[in-house]
Design a protein around this motif. Structure first.
Motif, PDB file in Angstrom:
ATOM      1  N   HIS A 209       0.836  -1.202   0.000  1.00  0.00           N
ATOM      2  CA  HIS A 209       0.000   0.000   0.000  1.00  0.00           C
ATOM      3  C   HIS A 209       0.872   1.254   0.000  1.00  0.00           C
ATOM      4  N   TRP A 210       1.991   1.194   0.687  1.00  0.00           N
ATOM      5  CA  TRP A 210       2.902   2.342   0.694  1.00  0.00           C
ATOM      6  C   TRP A 210       3.541   2.574  -0.668  1.00  0.00           C
ATOM      7  N   GLY A 211       3.685   1.517  -1.453  1.00  0.00           N
ATOM      8  CA  GLY A 211       4.479   1.591  -2.677  1.00  0.00           C
ATOM      9  C   GLY A 211       5.928   1.251  -2.434  1.00  0.00           C
ATOM     10  N   ALA A 212       6.200   0.609  -1.278  1.00  0.00           N
ATOM     11  CA  ALA A 212       7.563   0.161  -0.989  1.00  0.00           C
ATOM     12  C   ALA A 212       7.912  -1.031  -1.870  1.00  0.00           C
ATOM     13  N   ILE A 213       9.189  -1.318  -1.981  1.00  0.00           N
ATOM     14  CA  ILE A 213       9.691  -2.425  -2.780  1.00  0.00           C
ATOM     15  C   ILE A 213      10.079  -3.545  -1.824  1.00  0.00           C
ATOM     16  N   ILE A 214       9.327  -4.623  -1.845  1.00  0.00           N
ATOM     17  CA  ILE A 214       9.562  -5.712  -0.893  1.00  0.00           C
ATOM     18  C   ILE A 214      10.787  -6.519  -1.302  1.00  0.00           C
ATOM     19  N   VAL A 215      11.688  -6.709  -0.334  1.00  0.00           N
ATOM     20  CA  VAL A 215      12.903  -7.494  -0.547  1.00  0.00           C
ATOM     21  C   VAL A 215      12.871  -8.665   0.443  1.00  0.00           C
ATOM     22  N   ALA A 216      12.208  -9.725   0.029  1.00  0.00           N
ATOM     23  CA  ALA A 216      12.169 -10.938   0.848  1.00  0.00           C
ATOM     24  C   ALA A 216      13.433 -11.754   0.575  1.00  0.00           C
ATOM     25  N   PRO A 217      13.852 -12.582   1.525  1.00  0.00           N
ATOM     26  CA  PRO A 217      15.070 -13.360   1.284  1.00  0.00           C
ATOM     27  C   PRO A 217      14.912 -14.438   0.229  1.00  0.00           C
ATOM     28  N   GLY A 218      13.665 -14.949   0.046  1.00  0.00           N
ATOM     29  CA  GLY A 218      13.487 -16.044  -0.901  1.00  0.00           C
ATOM     30  C   GLY A 218      14.388 -17.215  -0.535  1.00  0.00           C
ATOM     31  N   TYR A 219      14.592 -18.088  -1.485  1.00  0.00           N
ATOM     32  CA  TYR A 219      15.539 -19.197  -1.296  1.00  0.00           C
ATOM     33  C   TYR A 219      16.840 -18.838  -2.006  1.00  0.00           C
ATOM     34  N   THR A 220      17.467 -17.754  -1.545  1.00  0.00           N
ATOM     35  CA  THR A 220      18.647 -17.234  -2.241  1.00  0.00           C
ATOM     36  C   THR A 220      19.957 -17.609  -1.579  1.00  0.00           C
ATOM     37  N   ASP A 221      19.890 -18.401  -0.504  1.00  0.00           N
ATOM     38  CA  ASP A 221      21.110 -18.817   0.182  1.00  0.00           C
ATOM     39  C   ASP A 221      20.808 -20.082   0.968  1.00  0.00           C
ATOM     40  N   PRO A 222      21.757 -21.001   1.077  1.00  0.00           N
ATOM     41  CA  PRO A 222      21.518 -22.229   1.844  1.00  0.00           C
ATOM     42  C   PRO A 222      21.122 -21.994   3.300  1.00  0.00           C
ATOM     43  N   VAL A 223      21.473 -20.842   3.854  1.00  0.00           N
ATOM     44  CA  VAL A 223      21.130 -20.593   5.264  1.00  0.00           C
ATOM     45  C   VAL A 223      19.623 -20.547   5.474  1.00  0.00           C
ATOM     46  N   ILE A 224      18.864 -20.234   4.430  1.00  0.00           N
ATOM     47  CA  ILE A 224      17.403 -20.202   4.549  1.00  0.00           C
ATOM     48  C   ILE A 224      16.879 -21.584   4.915  1.00  0.00           C
ATOM     49  N   TYR A 225      17.412 -22.606   4.276  1.00  0.00           N
ATOM     50  CA  TYR A 225      16.984 -23.973   4.570  1.00  0.00           C
ATOM     51  C   TYR A 225      17.418 -24.393   5.976  1.00  0.00           C
ATOM     52  N   ALA A 226      18.626 -24.033   6.363  1.00  0.00           N
ATOM     53  CA  ALA A 226      19.153 -24.436   7.663  1.00  0.00           C
ATOM     54  C   ALA A 226      18.369 -23.830   8.820  1.00  0.00           C
ATOM     55  N   SER A 227      17.759 -22.655   8.585  1.00  0.00           N
ATOM     56  CA  SER A 227      17.060 -21.971   9.673  1.00  0.00           C
ATOM     57  C   SER A 227      15.558 -22.213   9.684  1.00  0.00           C
ATOM     58  N   GLY A 228      15.079 -23.108   8.819  1.00  0.00           N
ATOM     59  CA  GLY A 228      13.649 -23.412   8.826  1.00  0.00           C
ATOM     60  C   GLY A 228      12.979 -23.239   7.486  1.00  0.00           C
ATOM     61  N   GLY A 229      13.658 -22.604   6.532  1.00  0.00           N
ATOM     62  CA  GLY A 229      13.158 -22.567   5.168  1.00  0.00           C
ATOM     63  C   GLY A 229      12.059 -21.587   4.870  1.00  0.00           C
ATOM     64  N   ASN A 230      12.030 -20.426   5.521  1.00  0.00           N
ATOM     65  CA  ASN A 230      10.975 -19.455   5.242  1.00  0.00           C
ATOM     66  C   ASN A 230      11.459 -18.426   4.220  1.00  0.00           C
ATOM     67  N   PRO A 231      10.895 -18.406   3.005  1.00  0.00           N
ATOM     68  CA  PRO A 231      11.354 -17.460   1.989  1.00  0.00           C
ATOM     69  C   PRO A 231      10.813 -16.055   2.175  1.00  0.00           C
ATOM     70  N   TYR A 232       9.845 -15.868   3.078  1.00  0.00           N
ATOM     71  CA  TYR A 232       9.229 -14.558   3.270  1.00  0.00           C
ATOM     72  C   TYR A 232      10.069 -13.647   4.163  1.00  0.00           C
ATOM     73  N   GLY A 233      10.785 -14.248   5.099  1.00  0.00           N
ATOM     74  CA  GLY A 233      11.595 -13.493   6.044  1.00  0.00           C
ATOM     75  C   GLY A 233      11.991 -14.409   7.184  1.00  0.00           C
ATOM     76  N   THR A 234      12.990 -14.018   7.918  1.00  0.00           N
ATOM     77  CA  THR A 234      13.440 -14.858   9.019  1.00  0.00           C
ATOM     78  C   THR A 234      12.345 -14.980  10.067  1.00  0.00           C
ATOM     79  N   THR A 235      12.089 -16.214  10.481  1.00  0.00           N
ATOM     80  CA  THR A 235      11.141 -16.467  11.549  1.00  0.00           C
ATOM     81  C   THR A 235      11.822 -17.325  12.604  1.00  0.00           C
ATOM     82  N   VAL A 236      11.528 -17.013  13.856  1.00  0.00           N
ATOM     83  CA  VAL A 236      12.161 -17.704  14.973  1.00  0.00           C
ATOM     84  C   VAL A 236      11.074 -18.266  15.870  1.00  0.00           C
ATOM     85  N   SER A 237      11.271 -19.496  16.308  1.00  0.00           N
ATOM     86  CA  SER A 237      10.389 -20.059  17.331  1.00  0.00           C
ATOM     87  C   SER A 237      10.963 -19.667  18.684  1.00  0.00           C
TER      88      SER A 237
END
Length: 199
Positions: free
Chosen positions: A141-169
């Motif tokens: 709504h703001w017109g901002a440019i969203i920069v999600a991490p996606g699956y752009t690095d192996p660390v995404i898989y190691a930390s739980g695999g969320n392409p939208y952004g880092t999530t922590v339990s």
């Protein structure tokens, strides 16, 4: 130094999102960004905060962290938000601040800036993804440019695999090394694309 002015804006009841924001700030500075680490104002009644030892302790630990202002939002050309999920959306303290931004939005002062988000919940399926998508909907709504991490690095898989952004339990434990690596990657990616957008 790059041309990136990054506001890392967080809310943290017990300290998890504060730790996430600090980890991101360190990585963003290493990537060359000028960073402001900022918290949103507490909206819960003082008696409620003081009635829980861990909540009160976190408030005392971060008393020196400046609260985000509209001037910070204008200054920044990139945003990284971090807040816990509450019933599948971001904590009301963060939403309350976002709801004050109408005048800046109406003037186009939140548009064309890189933005990303992180969150936490007590358990792995506690609403993290809907929280991030909800924040991204606001940013659209703001017109901002969203920069999600996606699956752009192996660390995404190691930390739980969320392409939208880092999530922590968040169960009271310190951030894992895998979570820290994911946060750092997300922060560096945000700085990289914010620099490209800023030209």
């Amino acid at each position: 130094m790059s041309n990136v002015r990054l506001a890392i804006i967080y809310y943290s009841t017990y300290g998890t999102n504060h730790a996430m924001a600090e980890t991101a700030a360190e990585a963003a500075r290493e990537a060359g960004a000028e960073v402001r680490l900022l918290k949103v104002p507490e909206t819960a009644p003082e008696g409620v905060v003081n009635g829980q030892d861990a909540w009160r302790a976190q408030a005392e630990r971060t008393a020196s962290v400046p609260e985000v202002t509209h001037a910070d939002m204008e200054w920044a050309n990139a945003y990284l938000f971090s807040a816990p999920t509450r019933y599948g959306v971001s904590a009301s303290q963060l939403r309350a601040f976002i709801d004050t931004l109408g005048p800046l939005w109406a003037q186009g002062k939140l548009a064309n800036k890189a933005a990303s988000a992180m969150t936490s919940a007590q358990n792995p399926h506690g609403g993290q993804e809907t929280t991030l998508i909800g924040l991204y909907t606001t940013m659209m709504h703001w017109g901002a440019i969203i920069v999600a991490p996606g699956y752009t690095d192996p660390v995404i898989y190691a930390s739980g695999g969320n392409p939208y952004g880092t999530t922590v339990s968040a169960a009271g434990a310190p951030l894992s090394e895998e979570s820290k690596a994911s946060i750092r990657h997300q922060a560096r990616r945000l700085v990289e694309f914010a620099g490209k957008i800023a030209g």
